[in-house]
Design a protein around this motif. Structure first.
Motif, PDB file in Angstrom:
ATOM      1  N   LYS A 152       6.922  -4.285 -26.833  1.00  0.00           N
ATOM      2  CA  LYS A 152       5.757  -4.405 -27.727  1.00  0.00           C
ATOM      3  C   LYS A 152       5.076  -3.055 -27.885  1.00  0.00           C
ATOM      4  O   LYS A 152       4.718  -2.642 -28.998  1.00  0.00           O
ATOM      5  CB  LYS A 152       4.762  -5.435 -27.201  1.00  0.00           C
ATOM      6  N   SER A 153       4.901  -2.356 -26.770  1.00  0.00           N
ATOM      7  CA  SER A 153       4.299  -1.031 -26.837  1.00  0.00           C
ATOM      8  C   SER A 153       5.145  -0.096 -27.691  1.00  0.00           C
ATOM      9  O   SER A 153       4.627   0.670 -28.512  1.00  0.00           O
ATOM     10  CB  SER A 153       4.136  -0.462 -25.427  1.00  0.00           C
ATOM     11  N   PHE A 154       6.462  -0.177 -27.512  1.00  0.00           N
ATOM     12  CA  PHE A 154       7.411   0.629 -28.279  1.00  0.00           C
ATOM     13  C   PHE A 154       7.279   0.341 -29.775  1.00  0.00           C
ATOM     14  O   PHE A 154       7.152   1.259 -30.594  1.00  0.00           O
ATOM     15  CB  PHE A 154       8.824   0.308 -27.789  1.00  0.00           C
ATOM     16  N   ALA A 155       7.298  -0.937 -30.137  1.00  0.00           N
ATOM     17  CA  ALA A 155       7.237  -1.321 -31.548  1.00  0.00           C
ATOM     18  C   ALA A 155       5.893  -0.942 -32.170  1.00  0.00           C
ATOM     19  O   ALA A 155       5.838  -0.460 -33.310  1.00  0.00           O
ATOM     20  CB  ALA A 155       7.496  -2.813 -31.698  1.00  0.00           C
TER      21      ALA A 155
ATOM     22  N   TYR B 193       3.544   5.581 -35.974  1.00  0.00           N
ATOM     23  CA  TYR B 193       4.102   6.880 -36.354  1.00  0.00           C
ATOM     24  C   TYR B 193       5.035   6.804 -37.569  1.00  0.00           C
ATOM     25  O   TYR B 193       5.655   7.798 -37.930  1.00  0.00           O
ATOM     26  CB  TYR B 193       4.835   7.505 -35.166  1.00  0.00           C
ATOM     27  N   GLY B 194       5.127   5.635 -38.176  1.00  0.00           N
ATOM     28  CA  GLY B 194       5.959   5.497 -39.365  1.00  0.00           C
ATOM     29  C   GLY B 194       7.442   5.559 -39.075  1.00  0.00           C
ATOM     30  O   GLY B 194       8.226   6.029 -39.907  1.00  0.00           O
ATOM     31  N   ILE B 195       7.856   5.076 -37.917  1.00  0.00           N
ATOM     32  CA  ILE B 195       9.255   5.094 -37.499  1.00  0.00           C
ATOM     33  C   ILE B 195       9.789   3.669 -37.482  1.00  0.00           C
ATOM     34  O   ILE B 195       9.113   2.735 -37.022  1.00  0.00           O
ATOM     35  CB  ILE B 195       9.394   5.751 -36.108  1.00  0.00           C
ATOM     36  N   LYS B 196      10.997   3.487 -37.974  1.00  0.00           N
ATOM     37  CA  LYS B 196      11.625   2.170 -37.980  1.00  0.00           C
ATOM     38  C   LYS B 196      11.976   1.736 -36.554  1.00  0.00           C
ATOM     39  O   LYS B 196      12.250   2.569 -35.692  1.00  0.00           O
ATOM     40  CB  LYS B 196      12.888   2.183 -38.837  1.00  0.00           C
ATOM     41  N   VAL B 197      12.027   0.417 -36.367  1.00  0.00           N
ATOM     42  CA  VAL B 197      12.261  -0.156 -35.041  1.00  0.00           C
ATOM     43  C   VAL B 197      13.663  -0.741 -34.947  1.00  0.00           C
ATOM     44  O   VAL B 197      14.099  -1.493 -35.821  1.00  0.00           O
ATOM     45  CB  VAL B 197      11.221  -1.253 -34.727  1.00  0.00           C
ATOM     46  N   GLY B 198      14.372  -0.398 -33.870  1.00  0.00           N
ATOM     47  CA  GLY B 198      15.660  -1.005 -33.561  1.00  0.00           C
ATOM     48  C   GLY B 198      15.652  -1.512 -32.135  1.00  0.00           C
ATOM     49  O   GLY B 198      14.840  -1.073 -31.310  1.00  0.00           O
ATOM     50  N   VAL B 199      16.555  -2.419 -31.837  1.00  0.00           N
ATOM     51  CA  VAL B 199      16.571  -3.011 -30.500  1.00  0.00           C
ATOM     52  C   VAL B 199      18.000  -3.186 -29.998  1.00  0.00           C
ATOM     53  O   VAL B 199      18.910  -3.500 -30.776  1.00  0.00           O
ATOM     54  CB  VAL B 199      15.822  -4.365 -30.488  1.00  0.00           C
ATOM     55  N   TYR B 200      18.171  -2.948 -28.696  1.00  0.00           N
ATOM     56  CA  TYR B 200      19.450  -3.164 -28.010  1.00  0.00           C
ATOM     57  C   TYR B 200      19.230  -4.200 -26.927  1.00  0.00           C
ATOM     58  O   TYR B 200      18.458  -3.981 -25.984  1.00  0.00           O
ATOM     59  CB  TYR B 200      19.939  -1.845 -27.415  1.00  0.00           C
ATOM     60  N   LEU B 201      19.884  -5.338 -27.064  1.00  0.00           N
ATOM     61  CA  LEU B 201      19.868  -6.390 -26.054  1.00  0.00           C
ATOM     62  C   LEU B 201      21.288  -6.502 -25.529  1.00  0.00           C
ATOM     63  O   LEU B 201      22.162  -7.076 -26.187  1.00  0.00           O
ATOM     64  CB  LEU B 201      19.401  -7.717 -26.670  1.00  0.00           C
ATOM     65  N   SER B 202      21.547  -5.930 -24.376  1.00  0.00           N
ATOM     66  CA  SER B 202      22.913  -5.869 -23.864  1.00  0.00           C
ATOM     67  C   SER B 202      23.524  -7.261 -23.720  1.00  0.00           C
ATOM     68  O   SER B 202      22.909  -8.155 -23.121  1.00  0.00           O
ATOM     69  CB  SER B 202      22.942  -5.167 -22.507  1.00  0.00           C
ATOM     70  N   PRO B 203      24.739  -7.456 -24.234  1.00  0.00           N
ATOM     71  CA  PRO B 203      25.429  -8.730 -23.999  1.00  0.00           C
ATOM     72  C   PRO B 203      25.738  -8.952 -22.508  1.00  0.00           C
ATOM     73  O   PRO B 203      25.744 -10.087 -22.048  1.00  0.00           O
ATOM     74  CB  PRO B 203      26.719  -8.586 -24.817  1.00  0.00           C
ATOM     75  N   ALA B 204      26.002  -7.867 -21.788  1.00  0.00           N
ATOM     76  CA  ALA B 204      26.256  -7.989 -20.354  1.00  0.00           C
ATOM     77  C   ALA B 204      24.943  -8.254 -19.623  1.00  0.00           C
ATOM     78  O   ALA B 204      23.879  -7.794 -20.048  1.00  0.00           O
ATOM     79  CB  ALA B 204      26.916  -6.723 -19.819  1.00  0.00           C
TER      80      ALA B 204
ATOM     81  N   THR C  52       3.963   4.946 -14.028  1.00  0.00           N
ATOM     82  CA  THR C  52       2.545   5.183 -13.764  1.00  0.00           C
ATOM     83  C   THR C  52       1.790   5.695 -14.982  1.00  0.00           C
ATOM     84  O   THR C  52       0.560   5.723 -14.977  1.00  0.00           O
ATOM     85  CB  THR C  52       2.389   6.208 -12.624  1.00  0.00           C
ATOM     86  N   ASN C  53       2.523   6.080 -16.019  1.00  0.00           N
ATOM     87  CA  ASN C  53       1.848   6.654 -17.186  1.00  0.00           C
ATOM     88  C   ASN C  53       2.655   6.386 -18.456  1.00  0.00           C
ATOM     89  O   ASN C  53       2.964   7.304 -19.211  1.00  0.00           O
ATOM     90  CB  ASN C  53       1.651   8.162 -16.986  1.00  0.00           C
ATOM     91  N   LEU C  54       2.981   5.124 -18.695  1.00  0.00           N
ATOM     92  CA  LEU C  54       3.780   4.781 -19.876  1.00  0.00           C
ATOM     93  C   LEU C  54       3.073   5.265 -21.134  1.00  0.00           C
ATOM     94  O   LEU C  54       1.912   4.948 -21.371  1.00  0.00           O
ATOM     95  CB  LEU C  54       3.999   3.272 -19.953  1.00  0.00           C
ATOM     96  N   ASP C  55       3.797   6.039 -21.942  1.00  0.00           N
ATOM     97  CA  ASP C  55       3.195   6.621 -23.149  1.00  0.00           C
ATOM     98  C   ASP C  55       4.208   6.557 -24.285  1.00  0.00           C
ATOM     99  O   ASP C  55       4.878   7.536 -24.598  1.00  0.00           O
ATOM    100  CB  ASP C  55       2.780   8.065 -22.870  1.00  0.00           C
ATOM    101  N   THR C  56       4.311   5.388 -24.905  1.00  0.00           N
ATOM    102  CA  THR C  56       5.275   5.231 -25.995  1.00  0.00           C
ATOM    103  C   THR C  56       4.850   6.016 -27.238  1.00  0.00           C
ATOM    104  O   THR C  56       5.696   6.355 -28.066  1.00  0.00           O
ATOM    105  CB  THR C  56       5.465   3.736 -26.339  1.00  0.00           C
ATOM    106  N   ASP C  57       3.560   6.317 -27.373  1.00  0.00           N
ATOM    107  CA  ASP C  57       3.133   7.204 -28.462  1.00  0.00           C
ATOM    108  C   ASP C  57       3.799   8.571 -28.317  1.00  0.00           C
ATOM    109  O   ASP C  57       4.230   9.182 -29.303  1.00  0.00           O
ATOM    110  CB  ASP C  57       1.615   7.376 -28.460  1.00  0.00           C
ATOM    111  N   GLN C  58       3.876   9.063 -27.074  1.00  0.00           N
ATOM    112  CA  GLN C  58       4.509  10.359 -26.844  1.00  0.00           C
ATOM    113  C   GLN C  58       5.991  10.309 -27.176  1.00  0.00           C
ATOM    114  O   GLN C  58       6.555  11.273 -27.698  1.00  0.00           O
ATOM    115  CB  GLN C  58       4.303  10.794 -25.383  1.00  0.00           C
ATOM    116  N   TRP C  59       6.648   9.176 -26.907  1.00  0.00           N
ATOM    117  CA  TRP C  59       8.061   9.033 -27.286  1.00  0.00           C
ATOM    118  C   TRP C  59       8.199   9.221 -28.800  1.00  0.00           C
ATOM    119  O   TRP C  59       9.070   9.961 -29.269  1.00  0.00           O
ATOM    120  CB  TRP C  59       8.585   7.654 -26.923  1.00  0.00           C
ATOM    121  N   MET C  60       7.343   8.504 -29.538  1.00  0.00           N
ATOM    122  CA  MET C  60       7.444   8.550 -30.995  1.00  0.00           C
ATOM    123  C   MET C  60       7.141   9.951 -31.526  1.00  0.00           C
ATOM    124  O   MET C  60       7.824  10.448 -32.428  1.00  0.00           O
ATOM    125  CB  MET C  60       6.479   7.539 -31.632  1.00  0.00           C
TER     126      MET C  60
END
Length: 719
Positions: free
Chosen positions: A166-169, A175-186, A111-119
């Protein structure tokens, strides 16, 4: 055998055997080999893989190991030190850790996605990169895809138009943070629907495959793939081409249904795609190729010696490991990722039928994955963060032992990081800043100890600069270096680095302090690698410190950093000391001494919280303590009132001084000679730790304004 100076590049694998032959000829005629060392050298060529011959002797293998160095992407990865992980998806809403794949996409409804707050949370703690679970084992995609209807595109959230990745990236780059991604093989959804439209373990025959199957950015791959690998590579392609630069691709080998279906993962093709589309991205998997799992999920290594140089025989498919392709191939870690002897001399020199047991050596550092809300990866109601002490142990046991820390912090079902997690991460970040705030070796002079000489250009002073590519190097595999600090300094943590662009070589070392007439050993340990933080059993005060390299692997080591820190976990200097405040609400309950009684309980009615008057309110209410004498202060930790009214602690100063404060006006006090100040605008949570790194006798906490009283549960002044 002659010792190879650090500022010469490692030999190419093709010339190794001829170099050994030349040395053999010289030895046969009683000769010696003198290596000319250039005064200044270019950056050494990365040497992440070395071939092993069946006839190599143990000594030759160890010398080859000493010449291994990281690739450029591995070097960048090791320098990051702190990486965050974010697990967020349907499991956040169902209470599961491993979803089944049968979840209705509508269950995902923040209800309140805030990826800026994560960063902001990770940035505040000093993290340089974040990895997001674009798909976990349940199979629901957290991004828009042309290849699946099981994802946010089929959720009522944002009318199917949302894209969490997209919001995450976007927030990460803000915020000047590098981006990584996990795409589960399972993939649980593709497994559960395998008899209809699903692809996981559906028994399909591999066939010629174009990736991407539709569209694309112009780069096309032609593989032979079954239905699931085709599906996986298409979604991987989307992640690697639609969201900008990716710094790490995080993989595992999870296959929860191995006993029910056969589903192979075409790792070689996946790696080819990543290397082509995101050539700077490091690839993590239990078996590499760039970084490996440390062997547990506790955020630290359990090995006494953590080597980045490992031996290999076979790849992930059981085929013989090939030195020509090993830098881009997942290889089976010998004896398993959890083995306590991984990479040690005995393992490297193991023989089979009189020959070396290995085909190659490869540089492959460890990643230590831990969880703030352990034992969970995803948020669930009632989850709470681990203690600051647990995080400190993680830091010493990962970053401080030649690893990278990968710390997961899970957002709640609103889409925000929980307040207690944000507060704990802030504490952690403040502690890290405190640890590195002051270097007692700054301004020191460095010199070789008696009996030690250095190789050309690799002088003792190099350990005091900020360049991890310059170093002091003794001419032998042992040697000692002395720092003269100029005056007595206090520390409890020794920070060492090797120049890993030359190789990881140190087997063991010791640190000594001078007591005026003799040296006394303060601590010792084993490997160094990218970084070793040696926490001493007690704080020491001395004006001279000695580093003794007591053992190195085959070649002289190269020490790039020798720093001395206080980690902020010293004694509480304020405990029981005289405290005063601008006024007191209740002389039986809320006096100034309640903040130095050792009780951090934030409930006012428990009787251990200070409180200035509220009728009338003081102008700029203050609290202060007198330590009795000027003492080194590494940090100050404030404990807030918690039963109510915690929001009052904002817009305030923390003043420190060696002399008494002469005014109660904070704007005047901050201009007083010898007074240092920190101004905090935002509201404090349960605790706040502020780095100091200077001497002080008087500490004052003072609000700005006359609209609220001052309440403190505890003030810890840490030496």
């Amino acid at each position: 055998m002659s010792r190879k100076p650090m500022d010469q590049p490692a030999p190419h694998r093709s010339t190794w055997r001829s170099a050994i032959a030349v040395l053999g000829v010289l030895a046969a005629f009683g000769g010696s080999l003198v290596c000319a060392v250039p005064a200044a050298a270019a950056t050494p060529t990365p040497n992440p893989v070395v071939a092993i011959s069946p006839t190599d002797t143990p000594a030759q293998i160890l010398e080859k190991a000493a010449t291994l160095t990281p690739s450029r992407r591995q070097l960048a990865w090791q320098r990051e030190e702190l990486t965050g992980f974010v697990h967020f998806g349907p499991n956040t809403f169902t209470g599961a850790e491993w979803g089944s794949g049968n979840e209705n996409p509508n269950v995902f409804n923040p209800t309140n996605l805030d990826t800026d707050q994560w960063m902001a949370t990770f940035k505040d703690a000093g993290f340089k990169k974040l990895i997001f679970t674009a798909k976990h084992h349940d199979g629901m995609l957290m991004f828009q895809s042309a290849y699946s209807s099981h994802g946010v595109s089929s959720s009522a959230w944002m009318n199917g138009q949302g894209d969490v990745f997209k919001s995450f990236a976007d927030s990460a780059r803000k915020y000047g943070i590098k981006v990584g991604v996990y795409l589960s093989p399972a993939d649980g959804h593709e497994f559960e629907t395998r008899t209809t439209t699903g692809t996981y373990g559906n028994g399909s025959t591999p066939k010629a495959t174009r990736i991407p199957s539709v569209g694309g950015n112009g780069t096309v791959f032609n593989f032979t793939a079954d239905d699931y690998n085709r599906y996986y590579m298409n979604t991987l392609y989307e992640l690697l081409t639609k969201y900008g630069s990716i710094s790490e691709v995080w993989l595992d080998g999870a296959n929860p249904w191995a006993g029910q279906v056969t589903q192979n993962y075409n790792f070689a093709d996946w790696v080819k795609m990543i290397r082509t589309l995101q050539p700077d991205a490091a690839i993590f998997q239990d078996q590499g190729p760039d970084a490996r799992w440390v062997g547990n999920e506790e955020g630290l290594t359990k090995r006494a010696s953590e080597w980045s140089t490992l031996p290999y025989n076979t790849d992930y498919a059981g085929k013989s490991a090939d030195p020509a392709t090993a830098a881009d191939t997942m290889l089976n870690v010998p004896d398993g990722n959890s083995d306590l002897n991984l990479g040690n001399d005995a393992q490297l020199t193991r023989q089979s039928n009189g020959s070396s047991a290995w085909r190659l050596l490869r540089w492959q550092p460890a990643e230590c994955d831990g969880r703030l809300q352990a034992p969970n990866w995803f948020w669930h109601p009632g989850t709470t963060p681990v203690s600051l002490g647990t995080l400190q142990n993680m830091y010493y046991g990962s970053v401080g032992k030649n690893c990278q820390l990968l710390l997961n912090v899970a957002p709640d079902n609103t889409g925000r990081m929980p307040a207690d997690a944000v507060a704990r991460m802030h504490e952690f970040g403040q502690w890290i800043k405190t640890l590195h705030a002051a270097n007692s070796a700054a301004g020191a002079t460095a010199g070789n100890d008696t009996g030690t000489t250095n190789t050309n250009g690799n002088n003792p002073a190099n350990v005091l600069d900020t360049d991890d590519a310059t170093a002091w190097q003794p001419t032998g595999t042992t040697g000692s270096l002395v720092l003269d600090l100029g005056s007595p300094k206090t520390f409890n943590t020794v920070d060492l680095q090797e120049n890993i662009q030359v190789g990881q070589r140190v087997r063991s070392f010791a640190v000594d302090t001078r007591n005026g007439t003799s040296w006394q050993q303060a601590g010792s340990s084993t490997t160094i690698g990218h970084r070793h933080l040696l926490k001493l059993s007690n704080k020491v005060t001395t004006s001279k410190v000695r580093l003794r390299i007591t053992g190195s692997r085959a070649l002289p080591p190269a020490i790039s950093t020798f720093a001395l820190h206080l980690d902020g976990t010293g004694a509480n200097l304020a405990l029981g000391k005289p405290a005063t405040q601008s006024s007191t609400l209740d002389t039986t309950r809320s006096t100034a001494d309640r903040a130095v009684d050792g009780n951090t309980n934030g409930n006012y009615f428990a009787g251990s919280v200070t409180h200035t008057t509220d009728k009338p309110l003081d102008t700029n209410p203050w609290w202060q303590v007198d330590l009795g004498s000027s003492q080194y202060v590494s940090s100050i930790k404030l404990w807030n009132r918690t039963d109510c009214c915690s929001g009052r602690l904002h817009d305030f100063y923390v003043f420190t001084s060696d002399t008494p404060f002469t005014s109660t006006d904070p704007h005047v006090t901050k201009t007083q000679a010898d007074v240092r100040n920190t101004y905090q605008t935002t509201t404090v949570g349960d605790t706040l730790t502020l780095p100091v790194g200077q001497s002080a006798r008087y500490i004052r906490v003072q609000l700005v304004g006359s609209d609220r009283p001052l309440s403190l549960a505890e003030v810890q002044v840490l030496g």
